[in-house]
Design an enzyme around this catalytic site. Structure first.
Site, PDB file in Angstrom:
ATOM      1  N   GLN A   1      31.540  46.274  38.578  1.00 51.07           N
ATOM      2  CA  GLN A   1      32.932  46.074  38.973  1.00 51.07           C
ATOM      3  C   GLN A   1      33.637  45.350  37.836  1.00 51.07           C
ATOM      4  O   GLN A   1      33.348  44.203  37.550  1.00 51.07           O
ATOM      5  CB  GLN A   1      33.035  45.252  40.250  1.00 51.07           C
ATOM      6  CG  GLN A   1      34.474  45.000  40.649  1.00 51.07           C
ATOM      7  CD  GLN A   1      34.610  44.057  41.832  1.00 51.07           C
ATOM      8  OE1 GLN A   1      33.673  43.855  42.593  1.00 51.07           O
ATOM      9  NE2 GLN A   1      35.791  43.474  41.974  1.00 51.07           N
TER      10      GLN A   1
ATOM     11  N   HIS B   1      34.833  39.833  49.650  1.00 49.70           N
ATOM     12  CA  HIS B   1      34.087  40.688  48.741  1.00 49.70           C
ATOM     13  C   HIS B   1      33.276  41.702  49.532  1.00 49.70           C
ATOM     14  O   HIS B   1      32.718  41.373  50.584  1.00 49.70           O
ATOM     15  CB  HIS B   1      33.165  39.817  47.878  1.00 49.70           C
ATOM     16  CG  HIS B   1      32.442  40.555  46.802  1.00 49.70           C
ATOM     17  ND1 HIS B   1      33.095  41.238  45.803  1.00 49.70           N
ATOM     18  CD2 HIS B   1      31.113  40.694  46.560  1.00 49.70           C
ATOM     19  CE1 HIS B   1      32.200  41.772  44.991  1.00 49.70           C
ATOM     20  NE2 HIS B   1      30.994  41.463  45.429  1.00 49.70           N
TER      21      HIS B   1
ATOM     22  N   ASP C   1      25.923  45.127  44.463  1.00 45.85           N
ATOM     23  CA  ASP C   1      27.055  44.224  44.271  1.00 45.85           C
ATOM     24  C   ASP C   1      27.558  44.465  42.860  1.00 45.85           C
ATOM     25  O   ASP C   1      26.856  44.179  41.885  1.00 45.85           O
ATOM     26  CB  ASP C   1      26.596  42.777  44.455  1.00 45.85           C
ATOM     27  CG  ASP C   1      27.722  41.765  44.324  1.00 45.85           C
ATOM     28  OD1 ASP C   1      28.782  42.101  43.758  1.00 45.85           O
ATOM     29  OD2 ASP C   1      27.535  40.620  44.777  1.00 45.85           O
TER      30      ASP C   1
ATOM     31  N   CYS D   1      36.287  45.839  44.708  1.00 46.06           N
ATOM     32  CA  CYS D   1      34.940  45.759  45.274  1.00 46.06           C
ATOM     33  C   CYS D   1      34.723  46.743  46.426  1.00 46.06           C
ATOM     34  O   CYS D   1      33.625  47.278  46.589  1.00 46.06           O
ATOM     35  CB  CYS D   1      34.591  44.339  45.689  1.00 46.06           C
ATOM     36  SG  CYS D   1      35.719  43.614  46.890  1.00 46.06           S
TER      37      CYS D   1
END
Length: 183
Positions: free
Chosen positions: A70, A148, A163, A76
């Site tokens: 990201q 997030h 992530d 996100c």
């Protein structure tokens, strides 16, 4: 919002997200079986940032999974959606001319950093993201808590945590589509 984004990106109706409002048995029982990905939205805290640093040494190497970093602010949710779909690419159907399928095909053999650069340049995905974000639920507010998205995905019988702020996915162990979310 996620299903609206999926439609705009050309993912067929056979593959959709459902909202889960908790992780207790009753809430999880509403999740359709078979489930192959879970996107988690949570407030970013210092505690999570510390945990993420501890997880850094658990990042899985290898090319078994599709991962991208990201790099764009407030992306996100889109990154988590990409992780969920890209690592289950054989399961959903894609519309003719699907923006997402084209992106995934173009980036299949790229590094995580190169995928992120390619995403930054992808006008169609950015427009879909911005259009959905303008609906209201995705807009960050300066005085509010930062949230997030991450994704947990079953990739070939292994549970991975994705992530986009990490350097790669974290492999957590064996799982199955049928029991990916258990009550």
């Amino acid at each position: 919002m996620l299903n609206m984004m999926m439609s705009k990106l050309g993912v067929g109706e056979s593959w959709r997200f459902v909202d889960v409002v908790g992780l207790e048995g009753e809430q999880l029982s509403a999740v359709p079986k078979t489930c192959c990905a879970l996107m988690l939205l949570f407030p970013l805290t210092q505690q999570h940032e510390s945990f993420r640093k501890q997880q850094a040494d658990k990042v899985a190497g290898g090319s078994e999974v599709y991962f991208l970093k990201q790099t764009a602010h407030n992306s996100c949710g889109t990154i988590a959606l990409l992780h969920a779909v890209a690592n289950n690419k054989s399961k959903p159907t894609f519309d003719n001319g699907s923006v997402l399928k084209k992106f995934l095909d173009e980036t299949a053999n790229m590094s995580a950093d190169d995928r992120a650069k390619h995403l930054e340049k992808n006008q169609a995905i950015r427009e879909a993201h911005n259009e959905v974000a303008m609906q209201g639920q995705c807009r960050p507010e300066a005085d509010k808590v930062n949230f997030h998205f991450i994704a947990f995905v079953n990739v070939n019988g292994q549970l991975y945590e994705f992530d986009g702020k990490m350097n790669g996915p974290v492999k957590h162990g064996a799982t199955k589509d049928e029991s990916f979310i258990t009550v």
